[in-house]
Design a protein around this motif. Structure first.
Motif, PDB file in Angstrom:
ATOM      1  N   ARG A 190       0.832  -1.207   0.000  1.00 18.42           N
ATOM      2  CA  ARG A 190       0.000   0.000   0.000  1.00 18.42           C
ATOM      3  C   ARG A 190       0.863   1.252   0.000  1.00 18.42           C
ATOM      4  NH1 ARG A 190      -5.542   0.342   3.402  1.00 18.42           N
ATOM      5  NH2 ARG A 190      -6.123   2.505   2.996  1.00 18.42           N
ATOM      6  N   ALA A 191       1.877   1.282   0.858  1.00 11.60           N
ATOM      7  CA  ALA A 191       2.752   2.446   0.950  1.00 11.60           C
ATOM      8  C   ALA A 191       3.525   2.656  -0.350  1.00 11.60           C
ATOM      9  CB  ALA A 191       3.708   2.290   2.127  1.00 11.60           C
ATOM     10  N   VAL A 192       4.091   1.587  -0.889  1.00  5.68           N
ATOM     11  CA  VAL A 192       4.867   1.698  -2.128  1.00  5.68           C
ATOM     12  C   VAL A 192       3.977   2.180  -3.269  1.00  5.68           C
ATOM     13  CG1 VAL A 192       6.121   0.383  -3.888  1.00  5.68           C
ATOM     14  CG2 VAL A 192       6.616   0.023  -1.464  1.00  5.68           C
ATOM     15  N   PHE A 193       2.792   1.596  -3.387  1.00  5.96           N
ATOM     16  CA  PHE A 193       1.867   1.985  -4.464  1.00  5.96           C
ATOM     17  C   PHE A 193       1.517   3.467  -4.376  1.00  5.96           C
ATOM     18  CE2 PHE A 193      -2.380   2.696  -6.145  1.00  5.96           C
ATOM     19  CZ  PHE A 193      -2.293   2.128  -7.403  1.00  5.96           C
ATOM     20  N   LEU A 194       1.181   3.927  -3.197  1.00  6.35           N
ATOM     21  CA  LEU A 194       0.773   5.326  -3.032  1.00  6.35           C
ATOM     22  C   LEU A 194       1.935   6.286  -3.292  1.00  6.35           C
ATOM     23  CD1 LEU A 194      -1.455   4.896   0.140  1.00  6.35           C
ATOM     24  CD2 LEU A 194      -2.239   5.575  -2.144  1.00  6.35           C
TER      25      LEU A 194
ATOM     26  N   GLY B 221      10.527   8.928  -6.205  1.00  9.67           N
ATOM     27  CA  GLY B 221      11.513   8.066  -6.834  1.00  9.67           C
ATOM     28  C   GLY B 221      11.696   6.794  -6.018  1.00  9.67           C
ATOM     29  N   PHE B 222      12.190   5.734  -6.676  1.00 12.34           N
ATOM     30  CA  PHE B 222      12.352   4.465  -5.968  1.00 12.34           C
ATOM     31  C   PHE B 222      13.399   4.551  -4.862  1.00 12.34           C
ATOM     32  CE2 PHE B 222      10.110   2.589  -9.620  1.00 12.34           C
ATOM     33  CZ  PHE B 222       9.237   1.755  -8.945  1.00 12.34           C
ATOM     34  N   ASP B 223      14.365   5.457  -5.016  1.00 10.43           N
ATOM     35  CA  ASP B 223      15.342   5.625  -3.941  1.00 10.43           C
ATOM     36  C   ASP B 223      14.674   6.183  -2.686  1.00 10.43           C
ATOM     37  OD1 ASP B 223      14.832   8.018  -5.296  1.00 10.43           O
ATOM     38  OD2 ASP B 223      16.818   8.846  -4.881  1.00 10.43           O
ATOM     39  N   GLU B 224      13.747   7.139  -2.879  1.00  6.73           N
ATOM     40  CA  GLU B 224      13.018   7.717  -1.745  1.00  6.73           C
ATOM     41  C   GLU B 224      12.064   6.692  -1.134  1.00  6.73           C
ATOM     42  OE1 GLU B 224      12.324  12.329  -2.877  1.00  6.73           O
ATOM     43  OE2 GLU B 224      11.500  10.884  -4.314  1.00  6.73           O
ATOM     44  N   ILE B 225      11.410   5.906  -1.979  1.00  5.14           N
ATOM     45  CA  ILE B 225      10.473   4.899  -1.483  1.00  5.14           C
ATOM     46  C   ILE B 225      11.211   3.835  -0.677  1.00  5.14           C
ATOM     47  CG2 ILE B 225       8.834   3.110  -2.175  1.00  5.14           C
ATOM     48  CD1 ILE B 225       8.257   4.834  -4.693  1.00  5.14           C
ATOM     49  N   ALA B 226      12.365   3.408  -1.192  1.00  5.21           N
ATOM     50  CA  ALA B 226      13.158   2.391  -0.492  1.00  5.21           C
ATOM     51  C   ALA B 226      13.551   2.883   0.897  1.00  5.21           C
ATOM     52  CB  ALA B 226      14.408   2.052  -1.314  1.00  5.21           C
ATOM     53  N   GLU B 227      13.932   4.140   0.993  1.00  4.07           N
ATOM     54  CA  GLU B 227      14.290   4.727   2.289  1.00  4.07           C
ATOM     55  C   GLU B 227      13.075   4.773   3.209  1.00  4.07           C
ATOM     56  OE1 GLU B 227      16.249   6.545   5.415  1.00  4.07           O
ATOM     57  OE2 GLU B 227      17.083   5.581   3.630  1.00  4.07           O
ATOM     58  N   ALA B 228      11.915   5.102   2.650  1.00  4.59           N
ATOM     59  CA  ALA B 228      10.704   5.265   3.456  1.00  4.59           C
ATOM     60  C   ALA B 228      10.222   3.944   4.043  1.00  4.59           C
ATOM     61  CB  ALA B 228       9.598   5.901   2.623  1.00  4.59           C
ATOM     62  N   VAL B 229      10.288   2.859   3.264  1.00  6.82           N
ATOM     63  CA  VAL B 229       9.727   1.584   3.732  1.00  6.82           C
ATOM     64  C   VAL B 229      10.781   0.610   4.233  1.00  6.82           C
ATOM     65  CG1 VAL B 229       7.758   1.828   2.168  1.00  6.82           C
ATOM     66  CG2 VAL B 229       9.738   0.479   1.439  1.00  6.82           C
ATOM     67  N   GLY B 230      12.058   0.984   4.109  1.00  2.00           N
ATOM     68  CA  GLY B 230      13.115   0.124   4.630  1.00  2.00           C
ATOM     69  C   GLY B 230      13.348  -1.134   3.818  1.00  2.00           C
TER      70      GLY B 230
ATOM     71  N   ALA C 104      13.306  -4.615  -4.413  1.00  2.00           N
ATOM     72  CA  ALA C 104      12.176  -5.144  -3.636  1.00  2.00           C
ATOM     73  C   ALA C 104      10.963  -4.223  -3.762  1.00  2.00           C
ATOM     74  CB  ALA C 104      12.568  -5.313  -2.174  1.00  2.00           C
ATOM     75  N   CYS C 105      11.196  -2.919  -3.766  1.00  2.00           N
ATOM     76  CA  CYS C 105      10.100  -1.958  -3.916  1.00  2.00           C
ATOM     77  C   CYS C 105       9.452  -2.069  -5.297  1.00  2.00           C
ATOM     78  CB  CYS C 105      10.600  -0.536  -3.681  1.00  2.00           C
ATOM     79  SG  CYS C 105      10.998  -0.184  -1.951  1.00  2.00           S
ATOM     80  N   ARG C 106      10.265  -2.306  -6.303  1.00  2.24           N
ATOM     81  CA  ARG C 106       9.704  -2.483  -7.650  1.00  2.24           C
ATOM     82  C   ARG C 106       8.807  -3.724  -7.700  1.00  2.24           C
ATOM     83  NH1 ARG C 106      12.225   0.855 -11.395  1.00  2.24           N
ATOM     84  NH2 ARG C 106      14.135   1.857 -10.618  1.00  2.24           N
ATOM     85  N   GLN C 107       9.208  -4.777  -7.025  1.00  2.00           N
ATOM     86  CA  GLN C 107       8.382  -5.985  -6.981  1.00  2.00           C
ATOM     87  C   GLN C 107       7.090  -5.747  -6.206  1.00  2.00           C
ATOM     88  OE1 GLN C 107       9.764  -7.793  -9.633  1.00  2.00           O
ATOM     89  NE2 GLN C 107       8.766  -9.368  -8.398  1.00  2.00           N
ATOM     90  N   LEU C 108       7.199  -5.013  -5.104  1.00  2.00           N
ATOM     91  CA  LEU C 108       6.003  -4.667  -4.332  1.00  2.00           C
ATOM     92  C   LEU C 108       5.025  -3.856  -5.182  1.00  2.00           C
ATOM     93  CD1 LEU C 108       7.707  -3.709  -0.946  1.00  2.00           C
ATOM     94  CD2 LEU C 108       6.027  -5.538  -1.240  1.00  2.00           C
ATOM     95  N   LEU C 109       5.560  -2.958  -5.999  1.00  3.01           N
ATOM     96  CA  LEU C 109       4.712  -2.134  -6.854  1.00  3.01           C
ATOM     97  C   LEU C 109       4.012  -2.976  -7.914  1.00  3.01           C
ATOM     98  CD1 LEU C 109       3.685   0.657  -7.678  1.00  3.01           C
ATOM     99  CD2 LEU C 109       5.714   0.889  -9.127  1.00  3.01           C
ATOM    100  N   VAL C 110       4.720  -3.934  -8.493  1.00  3.97           N
ATOM    101  CA  VAL C 110       4.111  -4.808  -9.504  1.00  3.97           C
ATOM    102  C   VAL C 110       2.926  -5.554  -8.900  1.00  3.97           C
ATOM    103  CG1 VAL C 110       4.479  -6.886 -10.885  1.00  3.97           C
ATOM    104  CG2 VAL C 110       6.186  -5.057 -10.900  1.00  3.97           C
ATOM    105  N   ARG C 111       3.113  -6.123  -7.714  1.00  3.71           N
ATOM    106  CA  ARG C 111       2.023  -6.865  -7.065  1.00  3.71           C
ATOM    107  C   ARG C 111       0.863  -5.940  -6.725  1.00  3.71           C
ATOM    108  NH1 ARG C 111       6.216  -9.552  -4.067  1.00  3.71           N
ATOM    109  NH2 ARG C 111       5.608  -8.439  -2.161  1.00  3.71           N
ATOM    110  N   ALA C 112       1.192  -4.744  -6.226  1.00  5.99           N
ATOM    111  CA  ALA C 112       0.140  -3.801  -5.845  1.00  5.99           C
ATOM    112  C   ALA C 112      -0.669  -3.359  -7.056  1.00  5.99           C
ATOM    113  CB  ALA C 112       0.764  -2.584  -5.156  1.00  5.99           C
ATOM    114  N   ARG C 113       0.010  -3.064  -8.152  1.00  8.12           N
ATOM    115  CA  ARG C 113      -0.693  -2.657  -9.372  1.00  8.12           C
ATOM    116  C   ARG C 113      -1.644  -3.748  -9.844  1.00  8.12           C
ATOM    117  NH1 ARG C 113       4.412  -0.224 -12.784  1.00  8.12           N
ATOM    118  NH2 ARG C 113       4.207   1.994 -12.202  1.00  8.12           N
ATOM    119  N   ARG C 114      -1.204  -4.982  -9.760  1.00  8.45           N
ATOM    120  CA  ARG C 114      -2.034  -6.093 -10.223  1.00  8.45           C
ATOM    121  C   ARG C 114      -3.312  -6.190  -9.389  1.00  8.45           C
ATOM    122  NH1 ARG C 114       1.648  -9.695 -10.325  1.00  8.45           N
ATOM    123  NH2 ARG C 114       1.299 -10.598  -8.274  1.00  8.45           N
ATOM    124  N   HIS C 115      -3.184  -6.088  -8.081  1.00 15.66           N
ATOM    125  CA  HIS C 115      -4.358  -6.146  -7.196  1.00 15.66           C
ATOM    126  C   HIS C 115      -5.301  -4.977  -7.460  1.00 15.66           C
ATOM    127  CE1 HIS C 115      -3.106  -9.561  -4.895  1.00 15.66           C
ATOM    128  NE2 HIS C 115      -2.009  -8.979  -4.451  1.00 15.66           N
TER     129      HIS C 115
END
Length: 307
Positions: free
Chosen positions: A118-122, A130-139, A144-155
């Motif tokens: 949810r966080a990555v998608f939003l 940017g993915f660098d900022e997202i990676a920092e935000a979610v740890g 890994a964030c790109r994979q999370l985004l792919v799954r989130a988009r699909r849902h």
């Protein structure tokens, strides 16, 4: 700029991130306040205040969401997000994404995602981080964030409606709907509803609510056209407002206190879903809250009167 000035400039963005992750105005405000305390207590100034604060409010919101989901599993009846009348964060370049992501339908779709998804998608799809900022935000790492985004988009795509009405069409339909509601015009209401329309209420066990969703144009029109004219007779007023970026209304008792909100989801030229929030815990940020049980009692009394 001072720390306070920097924070206040970014407060609308921080609230908008937190609200979309949590679906709660009160919890989002608490997350923003906790973010300020962390920022104020930091001994050093970050290179990017926006990145620091966005990461902090995201992490705080993810933690809150994880505990909130346990409570939602025990929630009485359907759970809806707290109604939001206006999004404080505006970005002309992202206006479509911002408006779509705050709707009740979108927030309920987001419930399908894990907190991290949810966080990555939003952050990516709505706020264009940017993915660098997202990676920092979610740890997590960027891959890994790109994979999370792919799954989130699909849902999200699996549950997204195909046809959405434009803003003017939605508003015109809502005006006709609430006029018919006030008049008790069952036929007029039925003409505005999709054949498979749903009317669903969220009382959380703390206010009168439907035992289950009402389905179908005939049933929904009959229920609304029968009940709401009686509410008008006991001085309940309907204040048309945009709720979560969609046409809706605030219902108030005779003292002007908030009784419930209603939001309409319009698809393919008809009202597809009607969602009402009566849980008093979700209405306090809109103003003084009515005693829904007292109004329910008044309604029963006036309906028993002869003539």
């Amino acid at each position: 700029m001072s720390k306070v000035e920097e924070f206040e400039e970014l407060r609308p963005l921080l609230f908008s991130i937190a609200y979309r992750i949590l679906g709660s105005v009160s919890e989002a405000e608490d997350a923003v306040q906790e973010t300020w305390l962390r920022f104020d207590g930091s001994a050093t100034r970050p290179t990017s205040t926006k990145a620091f604060l966005s990461a902090a409010v995201t992490r705080i919101s993810i933690d809150v969401l994880r505990s909130a989901r346990v409570r939602r599993e025990e929630y009485v009846g359907p759970w809806f997000p707290e109604p939001l009348l206006s999004d404080p964060y505006q970005d002309p370049a992202r206006s479509v994404e911002l408006a779509d992501s705050v709707s009740m339908a979108a927030l309920l779709l987001l419930e399908r995602l894990s907190p991290l998804e949810r966080a990555v998608f939003l952050l990516r799809e709505v706020f264009a981080f940017g993915f660098d900022e997202i990676a920092e935000a979610v740890g997590r790492s960027e891959p890994a964030c790109r994979q999370l985004l792919v799954r989130a988009r699909r849902h999200m795509e699996d549950g997204r409606p195909r046809f959405a009405a434009d803003r003017r069409e939605r508003q015109e339909l809502a005006t006709r709907f609430f006029d018919a509601l006030k008049d008790g015009d069952v036929g007029g209401l039925r003409n505005l509803l999709a054949a498979d329309v749903q009317f669903v209420g969220d009382g959380g066990g703390k206010a009168p609510q439907l035992s289950k969703a009402v389905m179908g144009a005939r049933n929904v029109a009959r229920l609304l056209g029968t009940v709401f004219p009686w509410l008008i007779r006991i001085d309940v007023t309907i204040e048309s407002r945009e709720v979560n970026g969609q046409p809706g209304a605030i219902f108030r008792d005779r003292d002007g206190k908030v009784l419930q909100t209603m939001v309409l989801e319009v698809l393919d030229g008809r009202i597809q879903t009607i969602r009402a929030v009566t849980n008093p815990d979700k209405l306090g940020h809109l103003g003084p809250v009515a005693d829904a049980w007292a109004v329910h009692h008044q309604l029963k009394q006036v309906r028993r009167q002869p003539g």
